[in-house]
Structures are given as C-alpha cells and as structure tokens.
Enzyme design. Structure first.
Site, PDB file in Angstrom:
ATOM      1  N   ALA A  21      49.331  29.043  44.871  1.00 21.50           N
ATOM      2  CA  ALA A  21      48.905  30.443  44.989  1.00 21.50           C
ATOM      3  C   ALA A  21      49.686  31.331  44.028  1.00 21.50           C
ATOM      4  CB  ALA A  21      49.118  30.910  46.428  1.00 21.50           C
ATOM      5  N   PHE A  76      43.245  33.562  46.108  1.00 18.06           N
ATOM      6  CA  PHE A  76      44.490  34.190  45.654  1.00 18.06           C
ATOM      7  C   PHE A  76      44.330  34.814  44.270  1.00 18.06           C
ATOM      8  CE2 PHE A  76      46.259  31.597  49.035  1.00 18.06           C
ATOM      9  CZ  PHE A  76      47.131  32.505  49.610  1.00 18.06           C
ATOM     10  N   GLU A 129      54.399  19.558  56.016  1.00 13.42           N
ATOM     11  CA  GLU A 129      54.306  20.639  57.012  1.00 13.42           C
ATOM     12  C   GLU A 129      53.414  20.207  58.175  1.00 13.42           C
ATOM     13  OE1 GLU A 129      55.272  24.663  54.550  1.00 13.42           O
ATOM     14  OE2 GLU A 129      53.170  24.246  54.818  1.00 13.42           O
TER      15      GLU A 129
HETATM   16  C1  LIG Z   1      46.405  23.456  53.160  1.00 17.96           C
HETATM   17  C2  LIG Z   1      46.922  24.138  51.923  1.00 17.96           C
HETATM   18  C3  LIG Z   1      48.234  24.598  51.873  1.00 17.96           C
HETATM   19  C4  LIG Z   1      48.729  25.241  50.736  1.00 17.96           C
HETATM   20  N1  LIG Z   1      50.012  25.711  50.728  1.00 17.96           N
HETATM   21  C5  LIG Z   1      50.458  26.416  49.654  1.00 17.96           C
HETATM   22  C6  LIG Z   1      51.770  27.002  49.659  1.00 17.96           C
HETATM   23  O1  LIG Z   1      52.523  26.854  50.627  1.00 17.96           O
HETATM   24  N2  LIG Z   1      52.155  27.722  48.566  1.00 17.96           N
HETATM   25  C7  LIG Z   1      51.334  27.895  47.478  1.00 17.96           C
HETATM   26  O2  LIG Z   1      51.732  28.573  46.525  1.00 17.96           O
HETATM   27  N3  LIG Z   1      50.111  27.328  47.444  1.00 17.96           N
HETATM   28  C8  LIG Z   1      49.647  26.613  48.498  1.00 17.96           C
HETATM   29  N4  LIG Z   1      48.389  26.060  48.484  1.00 17.96           N
HETATM   30  C9  LIG Z   1      47.598  26.146  47.254  1.00 17.96           C
HETATM   31  C10 LIG Z   1      46.913  27.505  47.118  1.00 17.96           C
HETATM   32  O3  LIG Z   1      46.213  27.816  48.293  1.00 17.96           O
HETATM   33  C11 LIG Z   1      45.981  27.459  45.922  1.00 17.96           C
HETATM   34  O4  LIG Z   1      46.716  27.098  44.776  1.00 17.96           O
HETATM   35  C12 LIG Z   1      45.337  28.819  45.697  1.00 17.96           C
HETATM   36  O5  LIG Z   1      44.506  29.117  46.784  1.00 17.96           O
HETATM   37  C13 LIG Z   1      44.540  28.826  44.392  1.00 17.96           C
HETATM   38  O6  LIG Z   1      44.003  30.101  44.232  1.00 17.96           O
HETATM   39  P1  LIG Z   1      42.577  30.241  43.531  1.00 17.96           P
HETATM   40  O7  LIG Z   1      42.291  31.694  43.453  1.00 17.96           O
HETATM   41  O8  LIG Z   1      42.529  29.428  42.300  1.00 17.96           O
HETATM   42  O9  LIG Z   1      41.568  29.535  44.548  1.00 17.96           O
HETATM   43  P2  LIG Z   1      41.281  29.814  46.076  1.00 17.96           P
HETATM   44  O10 LIG Z   1      42.329  30.618  46.709  1.00 17.96           O
HETATM   45  O11 LIG Z   1      40.960  28.485  46.665  1.00 17.96           O
HETATM   46  O12 LIG Z   1      39.958  30.685  46.033  1.00 17.96           O
HETATM   47  C14 LIG Z   1      38.756  30.214  45.506  1.00 17.96           C
HETATM   48  C15 LIG Z   1      37.636  31.035  46.094  1.00 17.96           C
HETATM   49  O13 LIG Z   1      36.461  30.740  45.366  1.00 17.96           O
HETATM   50  C16 LIG Z   1      35.369  30.658  46.261  1.00 17.96           C
HETATM   51  N5  LIG Z   1      34.340  29.833  45.623  1.00 17.96           N
HETATM   52  C17 LIG Z   1      34.470  28.572  45.156  1.00 17.96           C
HETATM   53  N6  LIG Z   1      33.318  28.159  44.605  1.00 17.96           N
HETATM   54  C18 LIG Z   1      32.446  29.183  44.723  1.00 17.96           C
HETATM   55  C19 LIG Z   1      31.079  29.376  44.341  1.00 17.96           C
HETATM   56  N7  LIG Z   1      30.388  28.406  43.704  1.00 17.96           N
HETATM   57  N8  LIG Z   1      30.488  30.555  44.634  1.00 17.96           N
HETATM   58  C20 LIG Z   1      31.177  31.542  45.278  1.00 17.96           C
HETATM   59  N9  LIG Z   1      32.466  31.414  45.656  1.00 17.96           N
HETATM   60  C21 LIG Z   1      33.087  30.254  45.372  1.00 17.96           C
HETATM   61  C22 LIG Z   1      35.969  30.065  47.518  1.00 17.96           C
HETATM   62  O14 LIG Z   1      35.197  30.387  48.657  1.00 17.96           O
HETATM   63  C23 LIG Z   1      37.357  30.699  47.543  1.00 17.96           C
HETATM   64  O15 LIG Z   1      37.382  31.870  48.326  1.00 17.96           O
HETATM   65  C24 LIG Z   1      47.892  25.406  49.609  1.00 17.96           C
HETATM   66  C25 LIG Z   1      46.572  24.938  49.647  1.00 17.96           C
HETATM   67  C26 LIG Z   1      46.081  24.311  50.792  1.00 17.96           C
HETATM   68  C27 LIG Z   1      44.658  23.832  50.829  1.00 17.96           C
END
Ligand SMILES: Cc1cc2nc3c(=O)[nH]c(=O)nc-3n(C[C@H](O)[C@H](O)[C@H](O)COP(=O)(O)OP(=O)(O)OC[C@H]3O[C@@H](n4cnc5c(N)ncnc54)[C@H](O)[C@@H]3O)c2cc1C
Length: 416
Positions: free
Chosen positions: A318, A16, A172
C-alpha cells in the site's frame, strides 16, 4: 471555470493508489472520474481480521461517495472496466464509453495460484470482503462440525489449519488464528480436546518473513512458536483436493482448511490491454510511471512494475501504491504546466507485521523492534491509517474488548 473544458483524468481503481491520486488531484485544474467495481475503499491489510472473526467488513471499508463529497471536481462511477483503447483514449465500463485526456491505471492485484486450479477451487484466500467472510464462515463451521465428529481421524483433519505463504499476511493470519483457537474457541467448546488442533504455516523459501532482517525473522519464528504455530520452511505445496494437502516431497497433511497467501499478481484486466507484462503479470512502466509509448497513461500500485536503483522490483505494498499515486498526480500537473515529469523514487517507511496480541515485528527508520513495542506501533498505525473517524473508534473499541476480554466478537456464521 468551465468544468467540461479542463482536462479529464480518469482513474481506474479506488484502492490505495487510486484514492490517493484522486485526493491529490482534487485541488488541481482537472476534472477527475474515478471508477471502481465496488462502491467502497477497502483497507486490505486488516482483511485477515475479518477472516478470524475479529472485525466486520464495514469497519475496514469506507463508502467512496462519502470520501469524495467535498471534492466537486471528482466524480465516482461504480463500474467494471472491461477494456481500454489507448490509441483513441477511452475506457469501456459496463457498456459506457468514457474518454480521457490522462489515465491512471490503479487496478491492484489478485491472488496468484500459479496455475494450481485445485488449490484455487478448494483453498481460501484473503483478497476481498467476500473471500474474508467466506473464510470466517468456514473456520467457524469446521469447529461446529468437529465438536460433533466422533471419528477421531476426521476430527483431527477438521482441526488442522494450513496457511500457505510465510509473508506478513500468512504470518498475521496464522498468529491470529492460533489465538482465536486458544483464547476464544477453548471457551466456546469446553468439551473439545483442543490439543488436537494444528495451525501449520508453510513457506517455500528458507525463511518466513523473507523481506525482513534475520533478527526479525528469528523473532517471528519465536513468536509463532509461542502460539503453537508449526512452521514448515523450505516446503512447497503442490496440491490440495479439499481434504488433503500434498507437499513436493510427497508427504500429505489431512486438512479441511487451506488458506493461500503465497502469491499476488496484477488484476485480471491487465491481461486484456495488449501491453507487455512482466513478473507477476505487472505492467512495466517508465521511471516516471508512464506507460511506454503513452505519456498520458500512468500505471501505479500493484499493477505496475518498476525497479529501484538497486534493480529490485518495488514490492506490492500500500505504501508503494500511495507514493506512486502522489508522484503520478504530480507528474500530470507538471505536464499540464508544460514541465518535464519527474522519475519516481520510493521512500521505504519500513515493515510491520503483528503476530497476535502483544506481539509484532517492525523495521522502522532502520531500527528493528519485536514484541510489545512493535505491537503498540502496529495498533497505532493501523488505527491511524483507517479511513473514517467512526471506523477508527469502532476498531479501537473492538480491539480493546478483544484484548481485555479475550473475545472475538464476530463469531457469526452468515450468508453475507
Ligand atoms: C490480505 C492483505 C494484506 C495486506 N497487508 C498489507 C500491509 O500490511 N501493508 C501494506 O503496505 N500492504 C499490504 N497489502 C498490500 C496492499 O493492500 C496493496 O499493495 C495495495 O492495496 C495496492 O494498492 P493498489 O491501489 O495498487 O490496488 P488496490 O488497493 O487493490 O485497489 C485496486 C482497486 O481496483 C479495483 N478494480 C480492479 N479491477 C477493476 C476493474 N476492471 N474495473 C473497476 N475496478 C477495478 C478494485 O476493486 C480495487 O478497489 C496487503 C494485501 C492483502 C490482500
């Protein structure tokens, strides 16, 4: 413009936060390389729908190269980043060395089992496509096993489903699983006594949906009770050996299924960066989202730890990751213009969780809703937030089909 001469922004993670940052920087005078270990962006909030056989992974994931086709200054690299040299400003990914002028670390989080190795080994989780498909295969499999099991005790254990964590994901999952059983499995297994089924939601604190106002917590309990979900609050799990859950008061529950949704920590790579970590192993950042001592490095999303004006840590959501991404991109543009980066302030858009068909709880613009209205908002918002017109249409058709015909269409046990 000589593309090699403009500043190079490397973004690690295309979740995200990373995706939003790359899209924001697509029109900035920079060259962007976004790196992810997967070649797709995953809409994690709907992972539980994959686990309960409602959607297929391709409906909640989208190829990154397609997203960036129209952005000539954004390059995608499918690679696993193994280390970062902050002093020399490069990252190492699958043997390649990639130098940066600015870095956005958006590596997200992973499930936190709080050191309970047995729970990690035998429990199921919802964090990525693989774990959701594994959970779906297992859920469907135990019904097959239970349908031919003559030993009543073992059959009851097969039909007992324990979900740990009373936050939105646990709630959920519990609601959707209970519906899968009453609406769909009841038709698939007409000779099975489904009164033997138990869906149990365990929460260590005094309430499910702790972050929600009291009225919505009550509504959540009521909606779950309507779906025959047993709620155990103030209950802490201390062990699971694949066949039996042990609780802190030493009572046990026989079950072949434990789904763990009770904890998230920052992604594993953050442990190897040599920077201080705090709660949930997240990296503490400056109010501007910069890494202390490294103004050219921004940490955002689940990997970052920042407190709001009331001293509360920003949640791992997210919406936080996306807003931080925009702020980090804006701050990079400011630095390029030799202006001061601005502190980040989170604007809380509210909370929303569904509890099966026609039932959800929502807090939006300070107003609380529950039941059908909240559910319609949930459906609309999730369709809107999915990436790709095709995915939106497919998910809408799938949900409409499930809604009118009480069918979860992906009831396949596969080796995906
Ligand atoms: C089951 C579930 C339900 C959820 N429901 C909600 C909701 O309803 N509403 C809401 O707001 N939030 C929700 N969340 C939380 C939300 O998904 C996260 O807060 C959000 O994805 C965080 O965004 P981010 O960019 O920090 O990380 P992410 O979206 O997790 O992205 C991280 C990315 O980094 C990549 N990555 C990690 N380490 C490495 C590496 N060493 N090398 C290369 N790539 C790497 C991963 O592959 C991934 O694509 C939910 C989470 C889960 C697991």
């Amino acid at each position: 413009m000589n593309i090699q001469k403009v500043p190079h922004v490397v973004i690690i993670g295309a979740g995200f936060g990373g995706l939003e940052a790359a899209q924001k920087l697509a029109s900035a005078p920079v060259r962007v390389t976004i790196i992810d270990r997967h070649n797709y962006h995953l809409f994690q909030p709907l992972l539980y729908q994959v686990a309960i056989a409602g959607l297929v992974p391709s409906q909640i994931a989208y190829p990154l190269r397609t997203i960036f086709r129209r952005h000539p200054n954004v390059d995608f690299l499918m690679s696993e980043v193994s280390s970062i040299d902050f002093a020399s400003r490069y990252v190492k990914a699958n043997g390649s060395v990639i130098a940066y002028d600015y870095l956005i670390l958006s590596v997200g989080g992973q499930t936190n089992f709080f050191g309970m190795q047995e729970v990690e080994q035998y429990g199921f989780q919802l964090k990525n496509v693989e774990s959701a498909v594994e959970t779906r295969n297992h859920l469907l499999h135990v019904f097959e096993e239970a349908s031919r099991e003559v030993d009543a005790e073992r059959r009851r254990a097969l039909l007992t489903f324990v979900i740990v964590g009373g936050g939105p994901t646990g709630v959920e999952t519990a609601g959707a699983l209970a519906e899968l059983i009453t609406h769909v499995m009841a038709k698939d297994y007409p000779y099975m006594d489904l009164t033997e089924v138990r869906v149990i939601l365990i929460e260590a604190t005094s309430s499910v949906m702790m972050a929600y106002p009291e009225g919505l917590r009550k509504a959540t309990r009521r909606l779950l009770h309507n779906k025959n979900v047993e709620i155990m609050e103030n209950t802490r799990l201390i062990g699971y050996n694949g066949l039996q859950v042990t609780l802190a008061d030493e009572t046990t529950i026989d079950t072949h299924t434990l789904i763990w949704t009770a904890g998230v920590r920052s992604a594993e790579i953050t442990d190897r960066l040599g920077v201080p970590q705090t709660v949930g192993r997240r990296i503490r950042v400056e109010p501007t989202l910069q890494l202390p001592g490294h103004p050219e490095v921004f940490v955002i999303g689940d990997a970052a730890y920042l407190e709001d004006e009331h001293g509360q840590s920003l949640p791992m959501l997210a919406t936080v990751a996306q807003q931080e991404a925009k702020a980090a991109a804006r701050n990079i543009e400011k630095i390029l213009k030799e202006e001061q980066p601005r502190p980040f302030h989170y604007k809380d858009p509210g909370l929303l969780a569904t509890i099966g068909r026609n039932a959800a709880v929502a807090r939006i613009w300070g107003l609380s809703f529950s039941g059908f209205i909240a559910w319609v908002i949930w459906v609309g918002l999730h369709i809107y937030r999915l990436i790709g017109f095709r995915n939106r249409i497919l998910v809408l058709i799938n949900w409409a089909w499930d809604y009118f015909f009480y069918e979860n269409q992906v009831r396949l046990i596969t080796k995906e």
